[in-house]
Motif scaffolding. Structure first.
Motif, PDB file in Angstrom:
ATOM      1  N   GLY A   1       0.824  -1.199   0.000  1.00  0.00           N
ATOM      2  CA  GLY A   1       0.000   0.000   0.000  1.00  0.00           C
ATOM      3  C   GLY A   1       0.859   1.249   0.000  1.00  0.00           C
ATOM      4  N   PHE A   2       0.308   2.338  -0.518  1.00  0.00           N
ATOM      5  CA  PHE A   2       1.012   3.613  -0.556  1.00  0.00           C
ATOM      6  C   PHE A   2       0.358   4.594   0.400  1.00  0.00           C
ATOM      7  CE2 PHE A   2       2.019   1.789  -4.727  1.00  0.00           C
ATOM      8  CZ  PHE A   2       3.399   1.928  -4.729  1.00  0.00           C
ATOM      9  N   PHE A   3       1.179   5.276   1.198  1.00  0.00           N
ATOM     10  CA  PHE A   3       0.712   6.278   2.151  1.00  0.00           C
ATOM     11  C   PHE A   3       1.523   7.563   1.956  1.00  0.00           C
ATOM     12  CE2 PHE A   3      -0.332   2.206   3.922  1.00  0.00           C
ATOM     13  CZ  PHE A   3      -1.532   2.385   4.590  1.00  0.00           C
ATOM     14  N   THR A   4       0.899   8.687   2.239  1.00  0.00           N
ATOM     15  CA  THR A   4       1.604   9.962   2.129  1.00  0.00           C
ATOM     16  C   THR A   4       2.567  10.115   3.307  1.00  0.00           C
ATOM     17  OG1 THR A   4      -0.260  11.051   3.242  1.00  0.00           O
ATOM     18  CG2 THR A   4      -0.216  11.121   0.837  1.00  0.00           C
ATOM     19  N   LYS A   5       3.801  10.470   3.036  1.00  0.00           N
ATOM     20  CA  LYS A   5       4.795  10.644   4.090  1.00  0.00           C
ATOM     21  C   LYS A   5       4.940  12.105   4.512  1.00  0.00           C
ATOM     22  CE  LYS A   5       9.104  10.149   3.243  1.00  0.00           C
ATOM     23  NZ  LYS A   5      10.408   9.565   2.852  1.00  0.00           N
ATOM     24  N   LYS A   6       4.182  12.974   3.883  1.00  0.00           N
ATOM     25  CA  LYS A   6       4.147  14.395   4.234  1.00  0.00           C
ATOM     26  C   LYS A   6       2.812  14.946   3.754  1.00  0.00           C
ATOM     27  CE  LYS A   6       7.746  15.111   1.586  1.00  0.00           C
ATOM     28  NZ  LYS A   6       8.856  15.750   0.812  1.00  0.00           N
ATOM     29  N   ASP A   7       2.471  16.149   4.188  1.00  0.00           N
ATOM     30  CA  ASP A   7       1.261  16.788   3.671  1.00  0.00           C
ATOM     31  C   ASP A   7       1.461  17.090   2.190  1.00  0.00           C
ATOM     32  OD1 ASP A   7       0.016  16.784   6.152  1.00  0.00           O
ATOM     33  OD2 ASP A   7       0.807  18.748   6.708  1.00  0.00           O
ATOM     34  N   VAL A   8       0.505  16.666   1.383  1.00  0.00           N
ATOM     35  CA  VAL A   8       0.571  16.865  -0.063  1.00  0.00           C
ATOM     36  C   VAL A   8      -0.355  18.013  -0.441  1.00  0.00           C
ATOM     37  CG1 VAL A   8       0.154  15.811  -2.320  1.00  0.00           C
ATOM     38  CG2 VAL A   8       1.093  14.428  -0.453  1.00  0.00           C
ATOM     39  N   LYS A   9       0.165  18.965  -1.192  1.00  0.00           N
ATOM     40  CA  LYS A   9      -0.636  20.095  -1.636  1.00  0.00           C
ATOM     41  C   LYS A   9      -1.335  19.781  -2.953  1.00  0.00           C
ATOM     42  CE  LYS A   9       0.873  22.503   1.815  1.00  0.00           C
ATOM     43  NZ  LYS A   9      -0.014  22.689   2.994  1.00  0.00           N
ATOM     44  N   ALA A  10      -2.454  20.422  -3.172  1.00  0.00           N
ATOM     45  CA  ALA A  10      -3.177  20.261  -4.426  1.00  0.00           C
ATOM     46  C   ALA A  10      -2.253  20.603  -5.593  1.00  0.00           C
ATOM     47  CB  ALA A  10      -4.408  21.167  -4.441  1.00  0.00           C
ATOM     48  N   GLY A  11      -2.222  19.743  -6.593  1.00  0.00           N
ATOM     49  CA  GLY A  11      -1.373  19.944  -7.754  1.00  0.00           C
ATOM     50  C   GLY A  11      -0.044  19.229  -7.679  1.00  0.00           C
ATOM     51  N   ASP A  12       0.377  18.794  -6.484  1.00  0.00           N
ATOM     52  CA  ASP A  12       1.645  18.079  -6.350  1.00  0.00           C
ATOM     53  C   ASP A  12       1.565  16.711  -7.027  1.00  0.00           C
ATOM     54  OD1 ASP A  12       2.594  20.170  -4.910  1.00  0.00           O
ATOM     55  OD2 ASP A  12       2.667  19.141  -2.971  1.00  0.00           O
ATOM     56  N   GLU A  13       2.689  16.285  -7.607  1.00  0.00           N
ATOM     57  CA  GLU A  13       2.750  14.945  -8.174  1.00  0.00           C
ATOM     58  C   GLU A  13       3.030  13.940  -7.064  1.00  0.00           C
ATOM     59  OE1 GLU A  13       4.963  12.221 -11.578  1.00  0.00           O
ATOM     60  OE2 GLU A  13       5.770  14.189 -11.069  1.00  0.00           O
ATOM     61  N   LEU A  14       2.370  12.803  -7.118  1.00  0.00           N
ATOM     62  CA  LEU A  14       2.558  11.737  -6.131  1.00  0.00           C
ATOM     63  C   LEU A  14       3.669  10.812  -6.615  1.00  0.00           C
ATOM     64  CD1 LEU A  14      -1.206  10.970  -5.410  1.00  0.00           C
ATOM     65  CD2 LEU A  14       0.367  12.301  -4.006  1.00  0.00           C
ATOM     66  N   CYS A  15       4.731  10.697  -5.826  1.00  0.00           N
ATOM     67  CA  CYS A  15       5.905   9.912  -6.211  1.00  0.00           C
ATOM     68  C   CYS A  15       6.395   9.081  -5.034  1.00  0.00           C
ATOM     69  CB  CYS A  15       7.045  10.818  -6.677  1.00  0.00           C
ATOM     70  SG  CYS A  15       6.649  11.901  -8.060  1.00  0.00           S
ATOM     71  N   TRP A  16       7.084   7.994  -5.348  1.00  0.00           N
ATOM     72  CA  TRP A  16       7.724   7.185  -4.311  1.00  0.00           C
ATOM     73  C   TRP A  16       9.123   6.807  -4.779  1.00  0.00           C
ATOM     74  CZ3 TRP A  16       8.108   1.468  -4.456  1.00  0.00           C
ATOM     75  CH2 TRP A  16       7.653   0.903  -5.651  1.00  0.00           C
ATOM     76  N   ASP A  17       9.920   6.341  -3.862  1.00  0.00           N
ATOM     77  CA  ASP A  17      11.299   5.969  -4.166  1.00  0.00           C
ATOM     78  C   ASP A  17      11.321   4.518  -4.632  1.00  0.00           C
ATOM     79  OD1 ASP A  17      13.996   5.426  -4.273  1.00  0.00           O
ATOM     80  OD2 ASP A  17      14.472   6.446  -2.383  1.00  0.00           O
ATOM     81  N   TYR A  18      11.777   4.280  -5.865  1.00  0.00           N
ATOM     82  CA  TYR A  18      11.800   2.926  -6.404  1.00  0.00           C
ATOM     83  C   TYR A  18      12.837   2.036  -5.727  1.00  0.00           C
ATOM     84  CZ  TYR A  18       8.875   4.470 -10.330  1.00  0.00           C
ATOM     85  OH  TYR A  18       7.848   4.953 -11.106  1.00  0.00           O
ATOM     86  N   ALA A  19      13.733   2.627  -4.944  1.00  0.00           N
ATOM     87  CA  ALA A  19      14.726   1.878  -4.164  1.00  0.00           C
ATOM     88  C   ALA A  19      15.707   1.101  -5.025  1.00  0.00           C
ATOM     89  CB  ALA A  19      14.026   0.938  -3.175  1.00  0.00           C
ATOM     90  N   TYR A  20      15.960   1.585  -6.234  1.00  0.00           N
ATOM     91  CA  TYR A  20      17.059   1.010  -7.017  1.00  0.00           C
ATOM     92  C   TYR A  20      18.386   1.362  -6.349  1.00  0.00           C
ATOM     93  CZ  TYR A  20      13.891   0.418 -11.039  1.00  0.00           C
ATOM     94  OH  TYR A  20      12.878   0.057 -11.873  1.00  0.00           O
ATOM     95  N   THR A  21      19.391   0.557  -6.582  1.00  0.00           N
ATOM     96  CA  THR A  21      20.747   0.856  -6.139  1.00  0.00           C
ATOM     97  C   THR A  21      21.548   1.311  -7.353  1.00  0.00           C
ATOM     98  OG1 THR A  21      20.619  -0.802  -4.395  1.00  0.00           O
ATOM     99  CG2 THR A  21      22.813  -0.027  -5.022  1.00  0.00           C
TER     100      THR A  21
END
Length: 555
Positions: free
Chosen positions: A512-532
Motif C-alpha cells: 500500500g502507498f501512504f503519504t509521508k508528508k502533507d501533499v498540496k493540491a497539484g503536487d505529483e505523487l511519487c515514491w522511491d523505487y529503491a534502485y541501487t
C-alpha cells in the motif's frame, strides 16, 4: 539524446483555510518537474519509462535494513434527502432531521459537476481561444490552484453548546447512502464532515507559562461537533465518534493547519488535447480518476483496470505446495479495535496506524479482515473504509504519465495498493518485466508467527524464510490501477508499506502507498523505487527528479 532536465515551474502557494491572521496569502514556491530516462535513449518518450532493455531479466534486490520499501524492478522498455443529489446540483441535499441551524448563506446552492469543475479558464483567456500543441512547451504548467467557496455547499453554522451527555441523538442524520452521495460532489473528502453539521476552524492555542514571547500568537485547528462539543485532538475525536456511533471515519478529519480543505487543482480547459472522464471505467464510484493530456493526443498503454490482484497458475501451485492459505482467524473486538486486539498484537513494533493514518513506515501491518468482529470504522481497517482522495492522471512530456493530487492530502493518508498479476520469478522475462514490484521482504513477518494450513495463526511455529526460488512479484503491466503511474523521486511524498490482510505470509501480501508528508493540491505523487545506482553492469538509468537530494542515477 535523452530529454533535457525540465526547468522549475513557479507555482503559487496560498495559505490554508483557518491559518493564523497576518500570514501571507500567497508565496512563491518552486516545484521542479522531473523525468526519468535512460542514457542513449531516443527522444521519443514512452508512456512509462523506468529502465533500459536487457538481454537477460534484471534482478534488483533490496538488502537495506528493515524496515525498507519494496523494490521497484527495472524493466525493459446518505440519507434519503442526500440521495436526491445529482452531479450538477445539491438541491434538497439538506436532510430534514438535521441541525436546526441554517445554511451559511441561507440557501442550498447548486454545485458544479466534479468532472466539469476540473476545468477553469483564466479571466483574461476567452473560452474560444485555441492553443496549438506547438504553443505549449514541455515544461509549461497547464493547471493552477483555486479555492473552493465552501458557502456553495450546504454547510451549517456552529451549533451552540449546552451541557448534555453525548449519544447518537447528537448526530446529524447519517447514512452510508448519504455519505456516498456527498462523496460524489465534494472536491475533497475533508469537506464531508461539514455537510453533516461539523465545523472546522482555528482557535488560539494555549501557551506555556514559560513562553514570554509577545510577538507571536499560536493557533490550533479544532472541530466543533454537530452538538457543539469542542474537539481539540484526534484522541478526543475518536472517542466522540465511537460514543455517538458515527459512520464518519477518522480519515475525513484533519487537525493539521497546513492542510487547506478549500484548495483544489484545476486545468485550463482550452489547453487540453486529450481527456477521459475516468480511467477506471466507473469501477471506483463514487470516485473517478480523470485523464488529461495538454501536450498531445497520446494515451497510456492499454491495460485492464483492476481492484484487486490476480494470481498466476504458478503462484497458486506455489501457495498450495507451501501451504499458504487465507486467514480464518480474526479478532473478537466490538466496535473498534484497541489494545488486546488479536490482529494488532501480531505486529511486534510500536508503529502502526495512528488515528486511521500511517505517518511513518512500520515493519509490517496486519489489518482486520472479514473474519474479525470489529465494525467497518475500526481504525485497523484503513484500506477498506477510506473515502478516496481525488487524483488526476496527467501527462508530462519529459517523463510520461504521472499522478497529481486534486486537493490537499494530510500526512499518513492511504492512497491505494499496487495491484497487478502476482507471478513467480520464473515467469519473468525480458518481454514482461515492466511495472514489476518484487515481494522480497524476507523479514517482514516475525518468525514466531505463521499461518497454519487451517487458516489459523500460530505463535510458536517458525515461519520458513523466503528464498530466491520461491519469490513472487506484482506485475502491473496487463492488470493494475492508478498506482502503476506513480513516478520515482529521490524526495518522495509517498512511501510503500507491506500489509497483511487476507493472508499472513512473507511471500504473498499487499503493498500500500501512504503519504509521508502533507501533499498540496497539484503536487505529483511519487515514491522511491529503491534502485541501487550502478548495481548492474552495463545498465544505467539517469534520475531527473530534480530534488535537492537527487542521487543523479536511479540504477
Amino acid at each position: 539524446m535523452p530529454p533535457s532536465r525540465a526547468s522549475a515551474i513557479q507555482e503559487q502557494s496560498i495559505s490554508s483555510t483557518g491559518s493564523p491572521p497576518g500570514s501571507s496569502s500567497s508565496s512563491g514556491r518552486q516545484t521542479a518537474s522531473c523525468s526519468h530516462t535512460q542514457n542513449g535513449a531516443s527522444s521519443h518518450v514512452a508512456d512509462k519509462m523506468k529502465a533500459p532493455s536487457s538481454p537477460g531479466r534484471p534482478v534488483v534486490r533490496k538488502t537495506a535494513a528493515i524496515p525498507s520499501e519494496p523494490v521497484k524492478r527495472p524493466h525493459a522498455e446518505g440519507d434519503d434527502n442526500a440521495a436526491a443529489l445529482s452531479r450538477k446540483s445539491m438541491k434538497g441535499a439538506i436532510p430534514k432531521d438535521g441541525p436546526s441551524t441554517s445554511n451559511v448563506n441561507g440557501t442550498s446552492a447548486p454545485i458544479a459537476s466534479p468532472s466539469k469543475s476540473l476545468f477553469r479558464l483564466p479571466a483574461d483567456q476567452p473560452a474560444a481561444q485555441v492553443i496549438s500543441a506547438s504553443d505549449v512547451s514541455a515544461t509549461q504548467e497547464c493547471g493552477r490552484i483555486i479555492h473552493a467557496d465552501l458557502t456553495k455547499y450546504p454547510t451549517y453554522e456552529r451549533a451552540a453548546h449546552h451541557a448534555h451527555e453525548c449519544s447518537s441523538a447528537c448526530l446529524f442524520k447519517e447514512s452510508h447512502r448519504g455519505l456516498m452521495e456527498y462523496a460524489k460532489v465534494v472536491h475533497s473528502p475533508l469537506v464531508i464532515p461539514l455537510l453533516f453539521g461539523w465545523t472546522r476552524t482555528t482557535i488560539k492555542a494555549r501557551r506555556s507559562k514559560n513562553d514570554i514571547r509577545e510577538d507571536r500568537i499560536n493557533y490550533k485547528m479544532v472541530y466543533y461537533s454537530p452538538c457543539g462539543v469542542l474537539i481539540r485532538s484526534e484522541a478526543k475525536l475518536s472517542d466522540y465518534l465511537v460514543t455517538v456511533k458515527s459512520i464518519l471515519s477518522m480519515t475525513l478529519f484533519s487537525f493539521r493547519s497546513d492542510v487547506d480543505i478549500t484548495r483544489k487543482f484545476v486545468v485550463t480547459k482550452s489547453m487540453v488535447k486529450k481527456y477521459r472522464e475516468d480511467i477506471a471505467d466507473k469501477q471506483l464510484l463514487p470516485a473517478k480518476i480523470p485523464l488529461i493530456n495538454c501536450f498531445s493526443d497520446k494515451l497510456p498503454d492499454t491495460f485492464n483496470y483492476s481492484k484487486k490482484c490476480v494470481k498466476s497458475e504458478a503462484v497458486v501451485k506455489l501457495m498450495e505446495r507451501l501451504s499458504i492459505t487465507e486467514r480464518s482467524q480474526g479478532c473478537d473486538c466490538q466496535g473498534v479495535c484497541g489494545p488486546g486486539c488479536f490482529c494488532i498484537s501480531l505486529v511486534e513494533d510500536d508503529y502502526g496506524y495512528k488515528s486511521s493514518r500511517l505517518p511513518e513506515r512500520s515493519l509490517y501491518i496486519v489489518e482486520c479482515n472479514d473474519h474479525c468482529k470489529c465494525g467497518p470504522n475500526c481504525g485497523n481497517r484503513v484500506t477498506t473504509s477510506t473515502v478516496q482522495f481525488p487524483v488526476l492522471l496527467y501527462y508530462y512530456p519529459t517523463k510520461g504519465w504521472g499522478v497529481r493530487a486534486l486537493c490537499d492530502i494530510p500526512i499518513g493518508t492511504f492512497m491505494g495498493f499496487y495491484l497487478g498479476k502476482i507471478i513467480t520469478d520464473q515467469e519473468i522475462s525480458e518481454n514482461n518485466d515492466k511495472y514489476l514490484v518484487a515481494l522480497d521482504y524476507e523479514k517482514t513477518v516475525d518468525r514466531s508467527h505463521v499461518t497454519n494450513p487451517d487458516g489459523s495463526i500460530s505463535t510458536t511455529a517458525a515461519a520458513p524464510i523466503a528464498d530466491e526460488e520461491n519469490m513472487c512479484n506484482i506485475d502491473g503491466r496487463q492488470f493494475g490501477n492508478v498506482s502503476r503511474f506513480f513516478n520515482h523521486s529521490c524526495d518522495p511524498n509517498l512511501f510503500a508499506q507491506n500489509i497483511h490482510r487476507e493472508m499472513f505470509s512473507s511471500r504473498v501480501y499487499h503493498i500500500g502507498f501512504f503519504t509521508k508528508k502533507d501533499v498540496k493540491a497539484g503536487d505529483e505523487l511519487c515514491w522511491d523505487y529503491a534502485y541501487t545506482p550502478h548495481s548492474i553492469d552495463g545498465r544505467q538509468i539517469k534520475c531527473m527528479c530534480g530534488a535537492a537530494n537527487c542521487r543523479k542515477f536511479m540504477l
